[in-house]
Design a protein around this motif. Structure first.
Motif, mmCIF file in Angstrom:
data_model
loop_
_atom_site.group_PDB
_atom_site.id
_atom_site.type_symbol
_atom_site.label_atom_id
_atom_site.label_comp_id
_atom_site.label_asym_id
_atom_site.label_seq_id
_atom_site.Cartn_x
_atom_site.Cartn_y
_atom_site.Cartn_z
ATOM 1 N N TRP A 1 4.580 -3.586 -6.554
ATOM 2 C CA TRP A 1 3.518 -3.259 -6.495
ATOM 3 C C TRP A 1 2.709 -3.565 -5.408
ATOM 4 N N TYR A 2 3.143 -4.869 -4.783
ATOM 5 C CA TYR A 2 2.488 -5.112 -3.149
ATOM 6 C C TYR A 2 2.909 -3.997 -2.545
ATOM 7 N N PHE A 3 3.728 -3.566 -1.966
ATOM 8 C CA PHE A 3 4.698 -3.154 -1.121
ATOM 9 C C PHE A 3 4.939 -1.562 -1.265
ATOM 10 N N GLY A 4 4.845 -1.340 -2.606
ATOM 11 C CA GLY A 4 5.902 0.228 -2.599
ATOM 12 C C GLY A 4 6.857 0.071 -2.463
ATOM 13 N N ASP B 1 -3.052 -3.178 4.078
ATOM 14 C CA ASP B 1 -3.785 -2.948 2.649
ATOM 15 C C ASP B 1 -4.499 -4.449 2.135
ATOM 16 N N PHE B 2 -4.586 -4.768 1.464
ATOM 17 C CA PHE B 2 -5.292 -5.796 0.429
ATOM 18 C C PHE B 2 -3.807 -6.849 -0.154
ATOM 19 N N ARG B 3 -3.273 -5.891 -1.050
ATOM 20 C CA ARG B 3 -2.241 -6.222 -1.528
ATOM 21 C C ARG B 3 -1.039 -6.965 -0.521
ATOM 22 N N TYR B 4 -0.992 -6.450 0.326
ATOM 23 C CA TYR B 4 -0.107 -7.683 1.198
ATOM 24 C C TYR B 4 -0.383 -9.356 1.305
ATOM 25 N N PRO C 1 -2.407 -6.994 -18.098
ATOM 26 C CA PRO C 1 -2.010 -7.537 -16.135
ATOM 27 C C PRO C 1 -0.920 -6.609 -15.725
ATOM 28 N N ILE C 2 -0.847 -6.988 -14.402
ATOM 29 C CA ILE C 2 -0.840 -5.944 -12.955
ATOM 30 C C ILE C 2 1.210 -6.173 -13.189
ATOM 31 N N PRO C 3 2.062 -5.445 -12.927
ATOM 32 C CA PRO C 3 3.376 -5.482 -12.358
ATOM 33 C C PRO C 3 3.740 -6.943 -11.924
#
Length: 245
Positions: free
Chosen positions: A241-244, A178-181, A234-236
């Motif tokens: 948000w990054y890892f679920g 996942d790009f969030r990582y 803004p994102i939390p």
């Protein structure tokens, strides 16, 4: 939005690159809105990425006395700690002029935008060096004084980046995950740590392998988003948000 100030920290070697086009359209759209836009073109500036003793000077140096002068400027010359020395130098206003200039740009900005190609799941070295040198203790954070209490709180930040891989590679089931990582250390560990409110990233996947029409569409998508950027929430910026969950 009229009256707002934006700093674009731009890291690409080629002005005619896709990153260059994204930077240019951001300057054009935000200026059209009445914003004051400043660009730090790190490669064009030949920005020094290395965090060294040379950053702590205390003022002008005579070349033949450089080592002696620098040692005098250090708070602990017998054992060099960059973080400690940069913190003390910031308080004394004795960091080098290039660092002070960038800190002034950040301090004046309502939004700091980072435009760069993804290198090894991170930023190019020149941009990493900008973060290392500019976002020092005392200016961007303190202890205590980080994350929601970071010294740059109240400011917005956004990453606009390009990838070499296609979008399907950057999901949980994709080969790159996942790009969030890979955003975790940049958005949370750097920007949120310094107090920024972080907007959702803008990722242009694999422009190098896209058609000219697709690339134009990517640039238009960025321009369209910028029309309402000031209305975004803004994102939390916390682990879920990054890892679920």
């Amino acid at each position: 939005m009229a009256g707002k100030k934006v700093l674009i920290v731009y890291a690409h070697q080629e002005p005619r690159s896709f990153n260059g086009s994204l930077k240019d359209v951001a300057v054009a759209e935000l200026s059209r809105q009445g914003c004051t836009v400043t660009v730090s073109d790190l490669y064009a500036m030949d920005f020094e990425p290395r965090a060294t003793r040379k950053d702590i000077t205390g003022g002008k140096m005579v070349p033949e006395y450089t080592v002696l002068y620098m040692n005098c400027a250090l708070s602990s010359p017998e054992f060099f700690s960059y973080g400690v020395e940069a913190y003390e130098a910031y308080k004394k206003r004795s960091l080098t002029s290039d660092i002070i200039a960038e800190q002034k740009k950040v301090q004046e900005a309502d939004l700091v935008m980072f435009q760069f190609p993804l290198y090894w799941f991170s930023v190019p070295a020149v941009l990493k060096g900008w973060m290392d040198r500019v976002l020092c203790q005392g200016f961007a954070f303190d202890l205590p004084g980080f994350y929601d209490d970071g010294l740059l709180k109240g400011k917005l930040a956004i990453l606009s980046l390009t990838t070499g891989g296609t979008a399907d590679m950057y999901w949980k089931t994709g080969v790159s995950g996942d790009f969030r990582y890979f955003l975790w250390p940049l958005q949370h560990g750097t920007l949120h740590f310094c107090g920024f409110k972080v907007l959702a990233p803008h990722i242009s996947f694999a422009p190098e392998f896209a058609s000219e029409e697709e690339r134009r569409g990517m640039v238009a998508s960025w321009a369209q988003r910028l029309k309402t950027i000031w209305k975004e929430e803004p994102i939390p910026c916390w682990p879920p948000w990054y890892f679920g969950q």
